[in-house]
Design a protein around this motif. Sequence first.
Motif, mmCIF file in Angstrom:
data_model
loop_
_atom_site.group_PDB
_atom_site.id
_atom_site.type_symbol
_atom_site.label_atom_id
_atom_site.label_comp_id
_atom_site.label_asym_id
_atom_site.label_seq_id
_atom_site.Cartn_x
_atom_site.Cartn_y
_atom_site.Cartn_z
ATOM 1 N N SER A 1 0.858 -1.181 0.000
ATOM 2 C CA SER A 1 0.000 0.000 0.000
ATOM 3 C C SER A 1 0.895 1.232 0.000
ATOM 4 O O SER A 1 1.843 1.312 0.768
ATOM 5 C CB SER A 1 -0.896 0.015 1.238
ATOM 6 O OG SER A 1 -1.624 1.225 1.293
ATOM 7 N N SER B 1 -2.870 7.025 0.508
ATOM 8 C CA SER B 1 -3.943 7.621 -0.275
ATOM 9 C C SER B 1 -3.483 8.759 -1.183
ATOM 10 O O SER B 1 -4.266 9.279 -1.958
ATOM 11 C CB SER B 1 -5.036 8.129 0.664
ATOM 12 O OG SER B 1 -4.472 8.954 1.660
ATOM 13 N N GLU C 1 0.977 8.431 -6.168
ATOM 14 C CA GLU C 1 0.498 8.001 -7.471
ATOM 15 C C GLU C 1 1.663 7.424 -8.253
ATOM 16 O O GLU C 1 2.612 8.136 -8.584
ATOM 17 C CB GLU C 1 -0.108 9.204 -8.207
ATOM 18 C CG GLU C 1 -0.948 8.810 -9.375
ATOM 19 C CD GLU C 1 -1.713 10.004 -9.946
ATOM 20 O OE1 GLU C 1 -1.665 10.171 -11.177
ATOM 21 O OE2 GLU C 1 -2.321 10.747 -9.158
ATOM 22 N N MET D 1 -3.322 -2.823 -2.084
ATOM 23 C CA MET D 1 -4.328 -1.772 -2.030
ATOM 24 C C MET D 1 -4.082 -0.835 -3.218
ATOM 25 O O MET D 1 -3.052 -0.159 -3.272
ATOM 26 C CB MET D 1 -4.225 -0.985 -0.722
ATOM 27 C CG MET D 1 -4.218 -1.868 0.520
ATOM 28 S SD MET D 1 -5.582 -3.026 0.625
ATOM 29 C CE MET D 1 -6.873 -1.980 1.196
ATOM 30 N N VAL D 2 -5.003 -0.822 -4.152
ATOM 31 C CA VAL D 2 -4.877 0.008 -5.357
ATOM 32 C C VAL D 2 -6.121 0.890 -5.454
ATOM 33 O O VAL D 2 -7.238 0.370 -5.476
ATOM 34 C CB VAL D 2 -4.761 -0.859 -6.633
ATOM 35 C CG1 VAL D 2 -4.716 0.007 -7.884
ATOM 36 C CG2 VAL D 2 -3.550 -1.770 -6.560
ATOM 37 N N ARG D 3 -5.931 2.192 -5.495
ATOM 38 C CA ARG D 3 -7.084 3.083 -5.646
ATOM 39 C C ARG D 3 -7.765 2.804 -6.988
ATOM 40 O O ARG D 3 -7.108 2.485 -7.979
ATOM 41 C CB ARG D 3 -6.646 4.540 -5.560
ATOM 42 C CG ARG D 3 -6.228 4.947 -4.166
ATOM 43 C CD ARG D 3 -6.036 6.442 -4.051
ATOM 44 N NE ARG D 3 -5.221 7.070 -5.070
ATOM 45 C CZ ARG D 3 -3.888 7.087 -5.063
ATOM 46 N NH1 ARG D 3 -3.216 6.493 -4.104
ATOM 47 N NH2 ARG D 3 -3.231 7.692 -6.020
ATOM 48 N N SER D 4 -9.079 2.969 -7.018
ATOM 49 C CA SER D 4 -9.817 2.710 -8.260
ATOM 50 C C SER D 4 -9.312 3.588 -9.407
ATOM 51 O O SER D 4 -9.312 3.168 -10.563
ATOM 52 C CB SER D 4 -11.320 2.897 -8.045
ATOM 53 O OG SER D 4 -11.583 4.167 -7.497
ATOM 54 N N SER D 5 -8.835 4.773 -9.078
ATOM 55 C CA SER D 5 -8.303 5.668 -10.119
ATOM 56 C C SER D 5 -6.979 5.160 -10.694
ATOM 57 O O SER D 5 -6.530 5.643 -11.728
ATOM 58 C CB SER D 5 -8.110 7.076 -9.550
ATOM 59 O OG SER D 5 -7.187 7.057 -8.478
ATOM 60 N N GLU D 6 -6.354 4.190 -10.045
ATOM 61 C CA GLU D 6 -5.067 3.649 -10.485
ATOM 62 C C GLU D 6 -5.195 2.282 -11.167
ATOM 63 O O GLU D 6 -4.230 1.762 -11.705
ATOM 64 C CB GLU D 6 -4.129 3.497 -9.279
ATOM 65 C CG GLU D 6 -3.822 4.799 -8.566
ATOM 66 C CD GLU D 6 -2.831 5.632 -9.335
ATOM 67 O OE1 GLU D 6 -1.653 5.239 -9.390
ATOM 68 O OE2 GLU D 6 -3.237 6.669 -9.885
ATOM 69 N N GLU D 7 -6.376 1.678 -11.098
ATOM 70 C CA GLU D 7 -6.577 0.326 -11.631
ATOM 71 C C GLU D 7 -6.202 0.194 -13.100
ATOM 72 O O GLU D 7 -5.695 -0.846 -13.529
ATOM 73 C CB GLU D 7 -8.033 -0.107 -11.450
ATOM 74 C CG GLU D 7 -8.349 -0.613 -10.082
ATOM 75 C CD GLU D 7 -9.784 -1.091 -9.983
ATOM 76 O OE1 GLU D 7 -10.264 -1.750 -10.927
ATOM 77 O OE2 GLU D 7 -10.414 -0.789 -8.965
ATOM 78 N N ILE E 1 -6.450 -7.849 -4.815
ATOM 79 C CA ILE E 1 -6.267 -6.445 -5.092
ATOM 80 C C ILE E 1 -7.533 -5.730 -4.675
ATOM 81 O O ILE E 1 -8.625 -6.058 -5.134
ATOM 82 C CB ILE E 1 -5.952 -6.196 -6.578
ATOM 83 C CG1 ILE E 1 -4.648 -6.882 -6.927
ATOM 84 C CG2 ILE E 1 -5.897 -4.707 -6.882
ATOM 85 C CD1 ILE E 1 -4.201 -6.742 -8.330
ATOM 86 N N SER F 1 -9.581 -2.152 -4.252
ATOM 87 C CA SER F 1 -9.629 -0.762 -4.697
ATOM 88 C C SER F 1 -10.798 -0.056 -4.068
ATOM 89 O O SER F 1 -11.659 -0.603 -3.493
ATOM 90 C CB SER F 1 -9.693 -0.684 -6.210
ATOM 91 O OG SER F 1 -10.792 -1.393 -6.708
#
Length: 141
Positions: free
Chosen positions: A87, A90, A93, A116-122, A139, A141
């Motif tokens: 992770s 937050s 990037e 842990m991957v933010r949805s904006s990074e998927e 994974i 998100s």
Amino acid sequence: MILNQFQNLEKADWIIINTFHKLKEEVIDCMEKFLPVKAIGPTIPSMYLDKRHQDDKDYGLSVFKPITDVCMKWLNERASRSVVYVSFGSLVELGAQQMEELAHGLKTSNKYFLWMVRSSEEAKLPNKFLEETSKKGLIVS
């Protein structure tokens, strides 16, 4: 976001840091020359200390709501100390190449992993990575 939170430092009466002085002594001593810094920690929820407040379980430092149930169920199905946790918080990037290199490392490590991957990074995840690692990795998100 990071820069904005430091915009008015010169107006602050105190800058409170969640650590204890001896742990970061050199850094805090240096900062104190320029800013009104106070180490007050570590701040730990009551549930992990004296349990006086049963509902006090959260550190309150997360920008996103965790998906605790899914993660705990998956982790409980794995042996203790057998999962690599990844992770970057937050705010960090990663670039597409960094995501690809990290994904490759996790895939070839042959270890269980929780990433842990933010949805904006998927979208930066390599093609078919989720399918290829579904037995070894989770994974979120």
